[in-house]
Design a protein around this motif. Structure first.
Motif, mmCIF file in Angstrom:
data_model
loop_
_atom_site.group_PDB
_atom_site.id
_atom_site.type_symbol
_atom_site.label_atom_id
_atom_site.label_comp_id
_atom_site.label_asym_id
_atom_site.label_seq_id
_atom_site.Cartn_x
_atom_site.Cartn_y
_atom_site.Cartn_z
ATOM 1 N N PHE A 356 -86.083 143.841 66.338
ATOM 2 C CA PHE A 356 -87.049 142.748 66.438
ATOM 3 C C PHE A 356 -88.493 143.112 66.120
ATOM 4 C CE2 PHE A 356 -83.637 141.969 69.628
ATOM 5 C CZ PHE A 356 -83.046 140.887 68.994
ATOM 6 N N HIS A 357 -88.810 144.392 65.987
ATOM 7 C CA HIS A 357 -90.220 144.754 65.937
ATOM 8 C C HIS A 357 -90.574 145.724 64.812
ATOM 9 C CE1 HIS A 357 -90.441 142.714 69.785
ATOM 10 N NE2 HIS A 357 -89.474 143.486 70.230
ATOM 11 N N VAL A 358 -89.698 145.890 63.836
ATOM 12 C CA VAL A 358 -89.980 146.754 62.684
ATOM 13 C C VAL A 358 -89.909 145.902 61.432
ATOM 14 C CG1 VAL A 358 -89.203 148.754 61.359
ATOM 15 C CG2 VAL A 358 -89.068 148.799 63.852
ATOM 16 N N PRO A 359 -90.884 145.994 60.523
ATOM 17 C CA PRO A 359 -90.909 145.127 59.339
ATOM 18 C C PRO A 359 -89.822 145.453 58.326
ATOM 19 C CG PRO A 359 -92.696 146.728 59.249
ATOM 20 C CD PRO A 359 -92.078 146.860 60.603
ATOM 21 N N VAL A 360 -89.585 144.494 57.448
ATOM 22 C CA VAL A 360 -88.600 144.631 56.373
ATOM 23 C C VAL A 360 -88.931 145.860 55.519
ATOM 24 C CG1 VAL A 360 -87.712 143.563 54.276
ATOM 25 C CG2 VAL A 360 -88.114 142.168 56.312
ATOM 26 N N GLY A 361 -87.932 146.542 55.068
ATOM 27 C CA GLY A 361 -88.129 147.749 54.267
ATOM 28 C C GLY A 361 -88.126 148.971 55.162
ATOM 29 N N ILE A 362 -89.074 149.028 56.098
ATOM 30 C CA ILE A 362 -89.098 150.137 57.051
ATOM 31 C C ILE A 362 -87.853 150.083 57.931
ATOM 32 C CG2 ILE A 362 -90.331 151.124 59.022
ATOM 33 C CD1 ILE A 362 -92.928 150.296 57.774
ATOM 34 N N LYS A 363 -87.441 148.855 58.279
ATOM 35 C CA LYS A 363 -86.226 148.698 59.079
ATOM 36 C C LYS A 363 -85.023 149.276 58.347
ATOM 37 C CE LYS A 363 -83.390 145.161 61.361
ATOM 38 N NZ LYS A 363 -83.280 143.737 61.721
ATOM 39 N N GLY A 364 -84.882 148.979 57.057
ATOM 40 C CA GLY A 364 -83.763 149.511 56.292
ATOM 41 C C GLY A 364 -83.781 151.019 56.215
ATOM 42 N N LEU A 365 -84.974 151.608 55.975
ATOM 43 C CA LEU A 365 -85.088 153.060 55.911
ATOM 44 C C LEU A 365 -84.821 153.697 57.264
ATOM 45 C CD1 LEU A 365 -88.158 153.459 53.548
ATOM 46 C CD2 LEU A 365 -85.881 154.435 53.178
ATOM 47 N N LEU A 366 -85.297 153.047 58.345
ATOM 48 C CA LEU A 366 -85.068 153.584 59.679
ATOM 49 C C LEU A 366 -83.578 153.552 60.019
ATOM 50 C CD1 LEU A 366 -86.178 154.686 62.286
ATOM 51 C CD2 LEU A 366 -86.694 152.360 63.032
ATOM 52 N N LEU A 367 -82.919 152.454 59.682
ATOM 53 C CA LEU A 367 -81.476 152.373 59.914
ATOM 54 C C LEU A 367 -80.717 153.391 59.074
ATOM 55 C CD1 LEU A 367 -80.910 148.513 60.126
ATOM 56 C CD2 LEU A 367 -80.571 150.188 61.938
ATOM 57 N N ALA A 368 -81.133 153.549 57.833
ATOM 58 C CA ALA A 368 -80.508 154.558 56.978
ATOM 59 C C ALA A 368 -80.727 155.959 57.561
ATOM 60 C CB ALA A 368 -81.070 154.479 55.563
ATOM 61 N N GLY A 369 -81.936 156.192 58.105
ATOM 62 C CA GLY A 369 -82.233 157.484 58.719
ATOM 63 C C GLY A 369 -81.383 157.755 59.939
ATOM 64 N N LEU A 370 -81.217 156.745 60.795
ATOM 65 C CA LEU A 370 -80.396 156.933 61.992
ATOM 66 C C LEU A 370 -78.916 157.039 61.634
ATOM 67 C CD1 LEU A 370 -82.275 154.497 64.374
ATOM 68 C CD2 LEU A 370 -82.183 156.990 64.542
ATOM 69 N N LEU A 371 -78.508 156.311 60.609
ATOM 70 C CA LEU A 371 -77.134 156.448 60.124
ATOM 71 C C LEU A 371 -76.928 157.846 59.554
ATOM 72 C CD1 LEU A 371 -74.635 154.678 59.941
ATOM 73 C CD2 LEU A 371 -75.328 154.025 57.631
ATOM 74 N N ALA A 372 -77.945 158.351 58.866
ATOM 75 C CA ALA A 372 -77.885 159.721 58.346
ATOM 76 C C ALA A 372 -77.780 160.721 59.490
ATOM 77 C CB ALA A 372 -79.127 160.010 57.500
ATOM 78 N N ALA A 373 -78.503 160.446 60.584
ATOM 79 C CA ALA A 373 -78.440 161.331 61.750
ATOM 80 C C ALA A 373 -77.026 161.402 62.300
ATOM 81 C CB ALA A 373 -79.407 160.843 62.830
ATOM 82 N N PHE A 374 -76.375 160.251 62.386
ATOM 83 C CA PHE A 374 -74.989 160.243 62.851
ATOM 84 C C PHE A 374 -74.080 160.993 61.881
ATOM 85 C CE2 PHE A 374 -70.858 158.339 61.952
ATOM 86 C CZ PHE A 374 -70.187 158.693 63.109
ATOM 87 N N MET A 375 -74.171 160.669 60.601
ATOM 88 C CA MET A 375 -73.249 161.249 59.623
ATOM 89 C C MET A 375 -73.418 162.760 59.513
ATOM 90 S SD MET A 375 -73.459 158.243 56.695
ATOM 91 C CE MET A 375 -72.112 158.831 55.653
ATOM 92 N N SER A 376 -74.652 163.248 59.621
ATOM 93 C CA SER A 376 -74.873 164.691 59.501
ATOM 94 C C SER A 376 -74.295 165.426 60.708
ATOM 95 C CB SER A 376 -76.366 164.993 59.354
ATOM 96 O OG SER A 376 -77.090 164.550 60.486
ATOM 97 N N THR A 377 -74.500 164.883 61.921
ATOM 98 C CA THR A 377 -73.950 165.524 63.112
ATOM 99 C C THR A 377 -72.425 165.468 63.100
ATOM 100 O OG1 THR A 377 -75.907 164.762 64.313
ATOM 101 C CG2 THR A 377 -74.112 165.633 65.626
ATOM 102 N N PHE A 378 -71.880 164.316 62.735
ATOM 103 C CA PHE A 378 -70.439 164.145 62.689
ATOM 104 C C PHE A 378 -69.802 165.104 61.683
ATOM 105 C CE2 PHE A 378 -66.694 162.185 60.746
ATOM 106 C CZ PHE A 378 -65.922 161.910 61.856
#
Length: 625
Positions: A356-378
């Motif tokens: 709810f509080h991160v603008p378009v574009g940054i939200k996508g990169l942040l989600l991609a970053g957190l998804l990357a965090a999961f995939m790298s640890t996994f």
């Protein structure tokens, strides 16, 4: 979700798969190539990969909650794990481990205790522990990533499979992400894991920088300072925590009182006690150990471990600090007025801020970053666990002579089996939390004493190691069972009082039983063969109580001097902990606009870096390749 954000996530996933599969052809030359990258990967890539593997979603969500509630001093709660075992690895353990020139942590055990009955007992319990831990954490990741994605992404995938009772949306999301990650991990082994983790690290850094930058433009200094107090900003503390929040946020002061960390001084003191022994014990048989063993030389193992510390903390806390600032300014007033907004679960702050509080574009990169965090640890766990199945169990005890092609196929089957079993267990959410907590609570309780003694005491043998680990794990498991059943215990009894204690304060009891098992197992059996001990000491050259072994080496005219660098290593570790801490608080202070403390943190970072250049880096450079 905006189409721009969806496009960013889709591009990231496609790019990750392409890189992982493209480089996978290099992994088909044998087990050494598959699990260790043929010890040909450059140390800085391994360092980026190692840091990326430690940048996980669950830990990030937990740290966001801690920083929000407790302020800057919350970084010390990370000492519960402890995070500064990475400093001990950097200063001397990476060198000791890499000198063994083997493939896995349990195979390393044989170089210490020999390949007799006692050595194999210690070897088997480490291999078993590594496999169970990998399966448990995969199951944990299965549950965690599904819950995270259903909060963030708008689609209910259960509608597409037609029966939400058998396959929920959370499980559908988790299966898709795990399947995609497993494809390149199993196909490419360490080469694909490292290549994709370097890419994922870049995404995470970009996400952290953009979130931090957004807070500078979106919120004023006054908006931030009106929410947080001086107590929130300080890293210093008394025996008991003072009031962190203004009277208008009294609900958060109440939450501090009820979270179990109120006696902060005692907690940190016990963390230091536990952390010292846990750190000298060395890394658990997991992906961290695999990165050390994958380096080209002993010298590069030390470089890689130091580089991991350098690249991990600043970008991670830029992201955490940025999310916390948004939560402080936007969500804190709402949460104070309506305590049910998060249900008392501060880990939900991370997905709420993103949603709810991160603008378009940054939200996508942040989600991609957190998804990357999961995939790298996994992917790191998927690569590490099967190495113990194939190399330490299948190859050693069932099929010692086979072709490289056969072992690679066995590795594919082992990797798939570990993932499948972890996913199967992940479908039982209630029990998997218990399993994960059992692993983490038992991990240091059962692991520390035996793995501490193996470095420093010549008389410690394979049976001492086996019974030390087993007794520690049993007692730690009993402590966990008490905690899970404390509602059924009678108030006022000893068991009830023990069940109410935090696991960190029970650590000395678990440690004591593990030491007892280690000593009894050692003294009730014969010492390790002296030839094995001589070979181990001459190769690894640890400090500690090795006088009888050193005497035997001198009888053989071996010119090996006693390692007398204990105090220098300990001083370096103390400086390294300050260095590491400065990298955590530095981005926090800059993001909350406390510039005097930020520049002090920067000064501490620069001074400790210069000191370590002379006391650690120059020493490492002299190590022969």
């Amino acid at each position: 979700m905006n189409s721009i954000d969806v496009s960013i996530i889709a591009i990231y996933i496609i790019l990750t798969l392409w890189v992982g599969i493209w480089i996978s052809k290099r992994a088909s030359k044998g087990l050494d190539s598959y699990f260790l990258g043929g010890k040909s990967i450059k140390w800085y890539y391994l360092g980026l990969s190692n840091g990326s593997g430690m940048f996980d979603i669950s830990g990030t969500a937990l740290m966001v909650g801690w920083l929000f509630l407790y302020g800057t001093k919350s970084f010390m709660l990370m000492w519960l794990w402890p995070i500064w075992n990475q400093i001990f690895i950097m200063m001397f353990l990476a060198v000791w481990i890499r000198r063994s020139d083997i493939m896995t942590g349990s195979e390393w055990i044989l170089t210490r205790f020999g390949d007799d009955k006692a050595g194999r007992a210690s070897h088997k319990i480490v291999a078993l522990f590594a496999v169970v831990a990998a399966i448990g954490f995969i199951a944990y990741f299965f549950e965690g990533v599904g819950k995270f994605l259903t909060v963030i992404l708008p689609w209910d995938l259960a509608l597409f499979v037609g029966n939400s009772e058998w396959l929920t949306s959370e499980q559908s999301y988790a299966l898709i992400i795990i399947l995609l990650t497993t494809i390149y991990t199993i196909k490419g082994g360490m080469f694909s894991v490292v290549a994709t983790e370097v890419l994922q690290y870049g995404i995470m850094v970009l996400a952290g920088v953009l979130v931090a930058a957004y807070t500078f433009f979106a919120f004023s200094d006054m908006e931030i300072t009106s929410v947080i107090t001086e107590e929130w900003k300080t890293v210093f503390f008394d025996w008991e925590l003072d009031t962190h929040w203004n009277s208008e946020f009294q609900k958060f002061n109440d939450l501090v009182d009820s979270e179990g960390y109120k006696m902060f001084g005692a907690l940190i003191g016990m963390s230091l006690f536990k952390g010292f022994f846990a750190s000298i014990a060395g890394p658990t048989p997991s992906f961290d150990m695999q990165r050390i063993l994958s380096t080209k030389t002993v010298k590069e193992a030390a470089y890689m471990s130091g580089f991991t510390n350098l690249v991990l903390f600043i970008p991670r806390y830029l992201l955490i600090g940025g999310v916390v600032v948004i939560a402080l300014v936007v969500l804190a007033p709402q949460m104070a007025a309506n305590p049910n907004l998060t249900g008392g679960d501060l880990e939900i702050l991370l997905p709420q801020v993103i949603n709810f509080h991160v603008p378009v574009g940054i939200k996508g990169l942040l989600l991609a970053g957190l998804l990357a965090a999961f995939m790298s640890t996994f992917s790191a766990f998927v690569n590490a666990g099967p190495a113990y199945i194939v190399n330490d169990i299948y190859k050693k005890y069932f099929k010692p002579k086979a072709t490289d092609k056969h072992y690679i196929k066995a590795s594919h089957i082992a990797s798939f089996s570990v993932v499948a079993l972890g996913v199967f267990m992940g479908f039982f959410a209630d029990s998997i939390n218990s399993l994960t907590l059992w692993i983490t609570s038992s991990l240091f309780g059962g692991y520390v004493a035996a793995n501490f003694l193996k470095w420093v005491w010549w008389r410690f043998n394979g049976w001492g190691y086996f019974w030390g680990m087993l007794s520690g794990l049993v007692v730690a498991s009993l402590q966990f069972l008490l905690d899970q059943n404390k509602a059924n215990l009678t108030e006022g009894t000893l068991l009830f009082e023990l069940a109410q204690m935090s696991a960190i304060f029970l650590f000395p009891i678990i440690f004591g039983f593990s030491l007892l098992g280690s000593f009894l197992g050692t003294y009730l059996s014969k010492p390790t063969n002296m030839d094995v001990l001589k070979s181990f000491y001459a190769n690894v050259h640890p400090w500690g109580f090795w006088k009888p072994v050193l005497k035997e080496l001198k009888k053989d005219n071996k010119k090996i001097e006693r390692n007398s660098e204990f105090w220098r290593d300990m001083v370096n570790c103390a400086i390294g902990i300050v260095w590491q801490s400065s990298m955590i608080v530095l981005p926090i202070y800059f993001i909350i606009r406390d510039y005097p403390k930020a520049f002090i943190s920067l000064g501490v970072f620069l001074i400790t870096t210069i000191i370590l250049k002379f006391t650690w880096l120059d020493k490492v450079r002299k190590i022969p390749n």
